[in-house]
Structures are given as structure tokens and as C-alpha cells.
Design an enzyme around this catalytic site. Structure first.
Site, PDB file in Angstrom:
ATOM      1  N   ASP A  83     160.298  18.399  60.270  1.00 45.45           N
ATOM      2  CA  ASP A  83     160.677  19.308  59.193  1.00 45.45           C
ATOM      3  C   ASP A  83     160.969  20.698  59.783  1.00 45.45           C
ATOM      4  OD1 ASP A  83     161.022  20.059  56.520  1.00 45.45           O
ATOM      5  OD2 ASP A  83     158.903  20.553  56.231  1.00 45.45           O
ATOM      6  N   ASP A 105     167.147  23.149  61.494  1.00 42.38           N
ATOM      7  CA  ASP A 105     167.386  24.170  60.478  1.00 42.38           C
ATOM      8  C   ASP A 105     168.021  25.386  61.129  1.00 42.38           C
ATOM      9  OD1 ASP A 105     167.427  26.065  58.531  1.00 42.38           O
ATOM     10  OD2 ASP A 105     165.292  26.004  58.071  1.00 42.38           O
ATOM     11  N   SER A 235     158.296  20.667  45.094  1.00 40.73           N
ATOM     12  CA  SER A 235     157.044  20.373  44.398  1.00 40.73           C
ATOM     13  C   SER A 235     157.149  20.831  42.944  1.00 40.73           C
ATOM     14  CB  SER A 235     155.874  21.090  45.086  1.00 40.73           C
ATOM     15  OG  SER A 235     155.459  20.360  46.212  1.00 40.73           O
ATOM     16  N   ASN A 275     161.757  16.944  49.350  1.00 42.96           N
ATOM     17  CA  ASN A 275     160.620  17.417  50.149  1.00 42.96           C
ATOM     18  C   ASN A 275     159.448  17.894  49.293  1.00 42.96           C
ATOM     19  OD1 ASN A 275     162.353  16.990  52.268  1.00 42.96           O
ATOM     20  ND2 ASN A 275     162.024  18.992  53.213  1.00 42.96           N
TER      21      ASN A 275
HETATM   22  P1  13P Z   1     157.151  22.446  48.610  1.00 47.93           P
HETATM   23  O1  13P Z   1     156.459  23.668  49.121  1.00 47.93           O
HETATM   24  O2  13P Z   1     157.812  22.687  47.297  1.00 47.93           O
HETATM   25  O3  13P Z   1     156.257  21.255  48.540  1.00 47.93           O
HETATM   26  O4  13P Z   1     158.335  22.101  49.622  1.00 47.93           O
HETATM   27  C1  13P Z   1     158.074  21.522  50.878  1.00 47.93           C
HETATM   28  C2  13P Z   1     159.278  21.515  51.759  1.00 47.93           C
HETATM   29  O5  13P Z   1     160.391  21.764  51.353  1.00 47.93           O
HETATM   30  C3  13P Z   1     159.058  21.180  53.174  1.00 47.93           C
HETATM   31  O6  13P Z   1     160.222  21.276  53.934  1.00 47.93           O
HETATM   32  O1  G3H Z   2     158.460  23.668  55.431  1.00 45.72           O
HETATM   33  C1  G3H Z   2     157.562  23.877  54.639  1.00 45.72           C
HETATM   34  C2  G3H Z   2     156.407  23.009  54.486  1.00 45.72           C
HETATM   35  O2  G3H Z   2     155.679  23.337  53.337  1.00 45.72           O
HETATM   36  C3  G3H Z   2     155.560  22.996  55.718  1.00 45.72           C
HETATM   37  O3  G3H Z   2     154.673  24.031  55.737  1.00 45.72           O
HETATM   38  O4  G3H Z   2     154.768  25.050  58.013  1.00 45.72           O
HETATM   39  O5  G3H Z   2     152.743  25.264  56.546  1.00 45.72           O
HETATM   40  O6  G3H Z   2     153.293  23.086  57.615  1.00 45.72           O
HETATM   41  P1  G3H Z   2     153.821  24.394  57.063  1.00 45.72           P
HETATM   42 ZN    ZN Z   3     161.571  22.851  53.618  1.00 46.05          ZN
END
Ligand code: 13P
Ligand code: G3H
Ligand code: ZN
Length: 344
Positions: A83, A105, A235, A275
Site C-alpha cells: 500500500d 504512489d 472506511s 481500501n
Molecule cells: P481508510 O483510512 O478509510 O480505512 O483508508 C485506508 C486506505 O486507503 C489505505 O490505503
Molecule cells: O495508507 C493508509 C493506511 O491507513 C495505512 O496507514 O501508514 O498507518 O499503516 P499506516
Molecule cells: Zn490509501
């Protein structure tokens, strides 16, 4: 062998008009809970680790955890995805640790906070696509910068996200540019900016078209009907979880997330990967707070992590149902990475 590439999984989702939730994971409890839900729903799943998750858990631990989950649930197709990768090296090392998909990204520069221009984004993303496809691994790119249309602020999650005030042009992916970007880079999936942001504080009211521009998704899908679209920051931030957390000593301010009906609208217009991180975090936290408040003498982590896993599982099941993912696992025949490399 239940590992699958993002490409193969999302092709199946497109053919059958559903989407796959991509759940963020940074520890064993989350991994086990997400997979228990996938098993119960008979759903394929995308597990994703951010750079923050990799730093927290350690790449070796994550790699072995994926091996274990795949061994426990051999009948569930699992895409292991990076991610928000920020450079070529981050993507290469993810692949070395068994990831079958990476996100480059390039909407932000390597520092993860400065908005990048088109030329930089297209060039770095193309580089990652060439490398990853040679290994049979899929690539998600992003065009447009995630952030709030209400405030103009980019989002910051563990040091990732734009820090400066953004223009509407930066916050909304341009459909014409999206068409060019996909042609220039060869990405398998495209993350779109249209007003969603990471974390619990997305909207100050129930979102309408002014702050959650689903029409951008629709316009991009019209131009790129064969490109799999990705919604980040998706979310729903369930109000009952916020209340539960606050009822047991927490302090989450009033807020709105992305309603499920808006995601379903996206799914009708090419969204194939959704996501989700925050909802699982809220679910785990609400269960832990409730358990510890009810049994203040408890100090065995298993006693409060088990309810947390149950709460995470409930959230995952809701997404599998809402996105049409439930029941799809047995209908997918995955190919090994070597076959995917030849297909690219
Ligand atoms: P949320 O914070 O809405 O769960 O999104 C997570 C996300 O986009 C991780 O890449
Ligand atoms: O990319 C966003 C996700 O919520 C991941 O968050 O970097 O705290 O693991 P994080
Ligand atoms: Zn994201």
C-alpha cells in the site's frame, strides 16, 4: 497455492461485477481475523501492508505470516499488496518478500508528502510497472492527491500524505489525464482522488456530491472501461464503533466516513478494489476498550485481543457482503506468477 496477483483477481471481479476489499494488516491478529472472515464468506481477499506496517512488523515476519495464512486457507485466493509504495526500492523489496502486487504512489514525491507533477508520476510508475511485470507482479498507480474537498487539506497518516493546502484540480483526478496516465504507465489498477482521505475524519457531515465526487469515478470509467479503479480512504467509520469507543474512555470526535451505498455506486462504475484500514482499527479498539473496562483486573493480552479479532472479522464480513465478494473464492482459478509474467 492461493496467492494471486491483483490483475487476475480484479479481472475476475470486473467480469462478475463485484469489488474486493483491500484490508490493511500489520500484525498476526489482523491477518488471522481477516482470513477467518474471508473463509467464512468464501471470499477472495487483498491483504495490504503500508510502509508503516512493514516498519512495525518487519518484512521477514510479514513474509512468514503471509506464508502461514496461505497455508491455513489454501482455498482462499489472497493477493498480498504493498500500500502506497513511495519509490522503486520499496516496491522491489516488497516483491522479494512475496507480495504479488505493489502500489507505486507517484502522486507524491519520494518523501511521501510533497505533491508530484504528472511527468514525475508517470515516469516512476512506468519504471515500477516494467520491473514488476517482468516478475509477474501487478501494479496500482495513483493520479490526483488524496485529501478533503471540504478543507483542501491533504491527509496525513503516519507521515504519509500531502501536508500543504491543495487545489480542487489536485484533489480531483482529471479523467482526460487518467486516460493518458494509464496509456503512459501500463498500470493494472488506478487509484482515483475524489474527496476521500485516510483516517477517521473524512467528512464533517453525511457526504454529498460536493465533498465526495463520485461523478469523477463515473467519468473515468466512461473513458477507461477496462481499467480497474481503486477507492482509497473508503472506511465507513461506523457511528456505533465511535460511540462504543467513547463510552469506554475514548475520544473520537463526531465524523462521517464513506457510506456503503456510495461504494456500491462506485462498483457499478468500475471500482474493483476498496481500501479499508480505519474501520478495522476502530473495531479492534472498541472491543479492547469494552473488554478492559468490563474486566479491569485482566492483564492477559489474549483475553482482549480475541474479542478484538472477532470485532475485526464482523467488519470484514460486512464488506464482503456489501461489495459482492462473498462466495467468489471458489470461482477463481489462479495462475502462478511465472504464467502472469509471460502474460504481461
Ligand atoms: P481508510 O483510512 O478509510 O480505512 O483508508 C485506508 C486506505 O486507503 C489505505 O490505503
Ligand atoms: O495508507 C493508509 C493506511 O491507513 C495505512 O496507514 O501508514 O498507518 O499503516 P499506516
Ligand atoms: Zn490509501
Amino acid at each position: 497455492m492461493s496467492r494471486i496477483t491483483l490483475r487476475q483477481l480484479l479481472d475476475h471481479a470486473a467480469e462478475n461485477a463485484y469489488a474486493v476489499p483491500a484490508f490493511n494488516m500489520s500484525n498476526m491478529e489482523q491477518g488471522l481475523a481477516i482470513m477467518a472472515a474471508a473463509d467464512a464468506a468464501g471470499a477472495p481477499v487483498i491483504l495490504q501492508a503500508s510502509r508503516g506496517a512493514r516498519a512495525y512488523a518487519n518484512d521477514v515476519v510479514l513474509a512468514k505470516l503471509i506464508d502461514a495464512l496461505v497455508e491455513i486457507y489454501p482455498h482462499i485466493p489472497v493477493c498480498m499488496h504493498l500500500d502506497h509504495g513511495n519509490d522503486l526500492a520499496t516496491c522491489v523489496t516488497a516483491i522479494q518478500h512475496g507480495f504479488t502486487s505493489v502500489m507505486m504512489d507517484g502522486s507524491l514525491r519520494e518523501d511521501g508528502t510533497t505533491p508530484a507533477d504528472y511527468a514525475y508520476n508517470a515516469a516512476i510508475t512506468r519504471q515500477v510497472v516494467d520491473m514488476a511485470h517482468a516478475a509477474g507482479v501487478s501494479v496500482e498507480g495513483e493520479l490526483g492527491v488524496l485529501g478533503s474537498l471540504e478543507t483542501g487539506m491533504g491527509d496525513q497518516e503516519d507521515g504519509h500524505g500531502a501536508t500543504e493546502k491543495l487545489s480542487q484540480a489536485q484533489l480531483l483526478t482529471d479523467p482526460e489525464e487518467a486516460e493518458r496516465f494509464v496509456a503512459d504507465t501500463g498500470v493494472d489498477a488506478l487509484a482515483v482522488a475524489m474527496g476521500t482521505s485516510h483516517g477517521a475524519y473524512k467528512f464533517t457531515r453525511k457526504p454529498d456530491g460536493d465533498v465526495l465526487a463520485m461523478t469523477v469515478i463515473e467519468a473515468i470509467h466512461k473513458r477507461l472501461p477496462n481499467t480497474h479503479l481503486v477507492m482509497h480512504g473508503s472506511s465507513s467509520v461506523p457511528e456505533e464503533l465511535r460511540r462504543e469507543i467513547n463510552a469506554h474512555g475514548g475520544d473520537i470526535k463526531p465524523t462521517w466516513g464513506v457510506p456503503l451505498e456510495e461504494i456500491r455506486r462506485g462498483i457499478r462504475h468500475g471500482v474493483r478494489k476498496v481500501n479499508i484500514d480505519t474501520d478495522l482499527r476502530l473495531a479492534a479498539t472498541s472491543a479492547i476498550r469494552r473488554t478492559l473496562a468490563g474486566t479491569p483486573g485482566e492483564f492477559d493480552p489474549r483475553k482482549y485481543l480475541k474479542p478484538a479479532m472477532e470485532a475485526v472479522k464482523v467488519q470484514c464480513l460486512q464488506k464482503f457482503d456489501a461489495f459482492g465478494t462473498a462466495g467468489q473464492a471458489e470461482r477463481i482459478r489462479e495462475k502462478p506468477l511465472s504464467a502472469m509474467a509471460l502474460a504481461y
